[in-house]
Write an enzyme that holds these catalytic residues in place. Structure first.
Site, PDB file in Angstrom:
ATOM      1  N   LYS A  28       0.830  -1.203   0.000  1.00 29.26           N
ATOM      2  CA  LYS A  28       0.000   0.000   0.000  1.00 29.26           C
ATOM      3  C   LYS A  28       0.867   1.258   0.000  1.00 29.26           C
ATOM      4  O   LYS A  28       0.624   2.195  -0.767  1.00 29.26           O
ATOM      5  CB  LYS A  28      -0.931  -0.039   1.220  1.00 29.26           C
ATOM      6  CG  LYS A  28      -1.873   1.142   1.342  1.00 29.26           C
ATOM      7  CD  LYS A  28      -3.109   0.788   2.146  1.00 29.26           C
ATOM      8  CE  LYS A  28      -2.824   0.605   3.629  1.00 29.26           C
ATOM      9  NZ  LYS A  28      -2.547   1.857   4.352  1.00 29.26           N
ATOM     10  N   GLY A 101      -5.080   7.877   5.559  1.00 29.05           N
ATOM     11  CA  GLY A 101      -4.188   8.876   6.148  1.00 29.05           C
ATOM     12  C   GLY A 101      -2.949   9.073   5.291  1.00 29.05           C
ATOM     13  O   GLY A 101      -2.482  10.196   5.089  1.00 29.05           O
ATOM     14  N   ASP A 327       1.985  -1.052  11.945  1.00 26.45           N
ATOM     15  CA  ASP A 327       0.659  -1.511  11.511  1.00 26.45           C
ATOM     16  C   ASP A 327       0.363  -2.951  11.932  1.00 26.45           C
ATOM     17  O   ASP A 327      -0.735  -3.460  11.696  1.00 26.45           O
ATOM     18  CB  ASP A 327       0.529  -1.388   9.991  1.00 26.45           C
ATOM     19  CG  ASP A 327       0.479   0.077   9.558  1.00 26.45           C
ATOM     20  OD1 ASP A 327       0.075   0.925  10.370  1.00 26.45           O
ATOM     21  OD2 ASP A 327       0.853   0.358   8.408  1.00 26.45           O
ATOM     22  N   LYS A 354      -4.249   6.033  14.617  1.00 19.46           N
ATOM     23  CA  LYS A 354      -4.364   5.353  13.320  1.00 19.46           C
ATOM     24  C   LYS A 354      -5.824   5.396  12.853  1.00 19.46           C
ATOM     25  O   LYS A 354      -6.602   6.204  13.339  1.00 19.46           O
ATOM     26  CB  LYS A 354      -3.852   3.922  13.449  1.00 19.46           C
ATOM     27  CG  LYS A 354      -2.365   3.841  13.768  1.00 19.46           C
ATOM     28  CD  LYS A 354      -1.540   4.343  12.608  1.00 19.46           C
ATOM     29  CE  LYS A 354      -0.068   4.362  12.931  1.00 19.46           C
ATOM     30  NZ  LYS A 354       0.716   5.008  11.882  1.00 19.46           N
ATOM     31  N   ARG A 358      -6.053   2.082  18.043  1.00 14.07           N
ATOM     32  CA  ARG A 358      -5.869   0.628  17.916  1.00 14.07           C
ATOM     33  C   ARG A 358      -5.582  -0.052  19.254  1.00 14.07           C
ATOM     34  O   ARG A 358      -5.827  -1.247  19.395  1.00 14.07           O
ATOM     35  CB  ARG A 358      -4.764   0.312  16.901  1.00 14.07           C
ATOM     36  CG  ARG A 358      -5.248   0.549  15.484  1.00 14.07           C
ATOM     37  CD  ARG A 358      -4.200   0.252  14.429  1.00 14.07           C
ATOM     38  NE  ARG A 358      -4.822   0.306  13.105  1.00 14.07           N
ATOM     39  CZ  ARG A 358      -4.156   0.395  11.967  1.00 14.07           C
ATOM     40  NH1 ARG A 358      -2.836   0.446  11.973  1.00 14.07           N
ATOM     41  NH2 ARG A 358      -4.787   0.432  10.814  1.00 14.07           N
TER      42      ARG A 358
HETATM   43  C1  S3P Z   1       2.608   4.793   6.201  1.00 12.01           C
HETATM   44  C2  S3P Z   1       3.144   5.179   7.391  1.00 12.01           C
HETATM   45  C3  S3P Z   1       2.622   4.754   8.693  1.00 12.01           C
HETATM   46  C4  S3P Z   1       1.661   3.571   8.568  1.00 12.01           C
HETATM   47  C5  S3P Z   1       0.706   3.727   7.428  1.00 12.01           C
HETATM   48  C6  S3P Z   1       1.464   3.860   6.115  1.00 12.01           C
HETATM   49  C7  S3P Z   1       3.209   5.285   4.947  1.00 12.01           C
HETATM   50  O1  S3P Z   1       1.916   5.837   9.262  1.00 12.01           O
HETATM   51  O2  S3P Z   1       0.946   3.403   9.773  1.00 12.01           O
HETATM   52  O3  S3P Z   1      -0.160   2.627   7.335  1.00 12.01           O
HETATM   53  O4  S3P Z   1       2.919   4.737   3.872  1.00 12.01           O
HETATM   54  O5  S3P Z   1       3.995   6.240   5.014  1.00 12.01           O
HETATM   55  P1  S3P Z   1       2.660   6.977  10.134  1.00 12.01           P
HETATM   56  O6  S3P Z   1       3.546   7.723   9.243  1.00 12.01           O
HETATM   57  O7  S3P Z   1       1.553   7.826  10.671  1.00 12.01           O
HETATM   58  O8  S3P Z   1       3.377   6.206  11.213  1.00 12.01           O
END
Ligand code: S3P
Length: 450
Positions: A28, A101, A327, A354, A358
């Site tokens: 992802k 996010g 995650d 998140k 969580r």
């Molecule tokens: C991600 C960073 C993480 C992760 C999210 C994907 C990314 O979040 O939890 O699922 O792709 O940069 P944070 O940057 O808030 O830790």
């Protein structure tokens, strides 16, 4: 898409042995970045293995709204004709990032140093999440943001017409914050510097270099210092997205707690900024073979051979490992419930912001299933009951959070009574083939009333 109209209740019941090969879809994080960097590069970027989950599809739609041509050319195959660094057009309408996010935060960064205005929103989960961690550093470039109280979406970002480069030490360990600053730095003159005390996933750094940006990383007493030279000539790329280790976690953990299981999960990332779960599982005594180590899509990967032994032990997960498995704590807490002894997870307060809180979501659901859990603001402790001993028999709330839904469904495979989730619809955001993939391994996970 802003939320799901119809919840999809789902149930998992005690499973016989899982077996077979789990072909996990694309990563992802890397999928979002491939679309965004493709859109910021003049010419055609071709992507294979793109995760076609809702989060990433929302980012594809957003890139179109900013003027890129984004087209699906086959199964997981996408073509992006980008507009170039600083070339984003002003979107004609609100950008809806759905549940993502990562999508909204990276896109805010990517547009913040262009003289355009964009308004962002998302589903009920995303509208609760803090955006100040992104808009604070973007303000240093000269961008302005107007959102709801607490820095929540919907939010309008007015990009800087004359951006200046930034030196920013991230106050929280977050790859999203780091990446937003780096993407903004692409259209600022001079050098933008991000300093992170703890290493977070490094896909942005790897991919920016891959597209031809000048980017250096140095370890210093302050932390990891990442320096990007602004206004590079990016060159379109062919990006092969590797499989998602965070999605692989679900079948892997399911096999570890379901008696008699033996499965293979090919091509799981061994990138040290992503593989903390696997380190932890091995410390717990899991029987995992890491076979055929090689590189795929610029990431070190191995084929995982995972076997149930029924002898997992609780461990202390050190706080410095948190970023590399951020995650994966929900599903680790499920494995911990099925292990002997206590598992303590420290330094995990980021879990509270998140897709859901969580720690709270897992603690309440595990308790409802008969597991003893303790929590503090920054830690979670799970008292393991041993293989096959978790009572189950509850319906757990997924709080619009894909990983919470999948974690409780995994628990149901090893619990004495079925475990249900009130809504499995969010699973489609990151792992749209979760149900058929788990069914092919033999897991009795089903939608209720079907
Ligand atoms: C991600 C960073 C993480 C992760 C999210 C994907 C990314 O979040 O939890 O699922 O792709 O940069 P944070 O940057 O808030 O830790």
């Amino acid at each position: 898409m802003s939320g799901h109209d119809t919840p999809i209740p789902m149930t998992a019941r005690r499973s016989g042995p899982l077996s077979g090969v789990a072909e996990i879809p694309g990563d992802k994080s890397i999928s979002h970045r491939a679309l965004i960097l493709g859109a910021l590069t003049v010419g055609e970027t071709r992507i294979t293995g793109l995760l076609e989950g809702e989060d990433v599809l929302d980012t594809a739609k957003a890139m179109r709204a900013f003027g890129a041509e984004v087209e699906r050319t086959g199964d997981g195959a996408w073509s992006v004709h980008g507009v170039g660094t600083g070339g984003f057009a002003e979107p004609a309408d609100i950008i809806d990032c759905g549940n993502s996010g990562t999508g909204v935060r990276l896109i805010m960064g990517a547009m913040a140093t262009s003289p355009i205005t964009a308004t962002f929103t998302g589903d009920a989960s995303l509208r609760k999440r803090p955006m100040g961690r992104i808009t604070d550093p973007l303000a240093l470039f000269g961008a302005r943001a107007y959102g709801r109280s607490g820095g929540r979406l919907p939010m309008t970002v007015v990009g800087a017409a004359a951006p200046v480069p930034v030196r920013y030490a991230t106050p929280v360990p977050s790859a999203q914050v780091k990446s937003a600053v780096l993407l903004a730095g692409l259209n600022a003159p001079g050098q933008t510097v991000v300093i992170e005390r703890e290493a977070t996933r490094d896909h942005s750094e790897r991919m920016l270099r891959g597209f031809g940006a000048e980017l250096t990383v140095e370890d210093s007493p302050e932390g990891r210092v990442i320096t990007l030279t602004g206004r590079p000539e990016l060159t379109p790329q062919t990006v092969a997205v590797p499989r998602d280790p965070s999605s692989a976690a679900f079948p892997v953990c399911a096999a570890l707690i379901t008696e008699g299981s033996e499965i293979t999960v090919p091509g799981v990332s061994q990138n040290p900024t992503r593989n903390g779960l696997y380190t932890t599982l091995v410390e717990m005594g899991a029987d995992i073979g890491f076979e055929n180590p090689r590189e795929e899509g610029g990431e070190p990967v191995a084929d995982l051979r995972v076997r149930f032994t029924g002898t997992l032990k609780g461990v202390e997960v050190p706080p410095e490992r948190a970023a590399s498995m951020i995650d994966e704590y929900p599903v680790l807490s499920v494995v911990a419930a099925c292990a002997e002894g206590t598992t303590v997870m420290r330094g995990v307060k980021e879990l509270r912001v998140k897709e859901s809180d969580r720690i709270d979501a897992m603690a309440r659901g595990l308790e409802a299933c008969g597991v003893t859990v303790e929590e503090t603001e920054d830690s979670m402790t799970v008292h393991g009951m041993g293989a096959g001993n978790v009572p189950g028999g509850a319906t757990c709330a997924s709080h619009l959070d894909h990983r919470i839904a999948m974690s409780f469904l995994v628990l149901g495979l090893a619990a004495q009574k079925p475990v249900s989730v009130d809504d499995g619809a969010p699973i489609a955001t990151s792992f749209p083939v979760f149900e058929p993939l788990m069914a092919a391994l033999g897991a009795p996970i089903a939608r209720v009333n079907q």
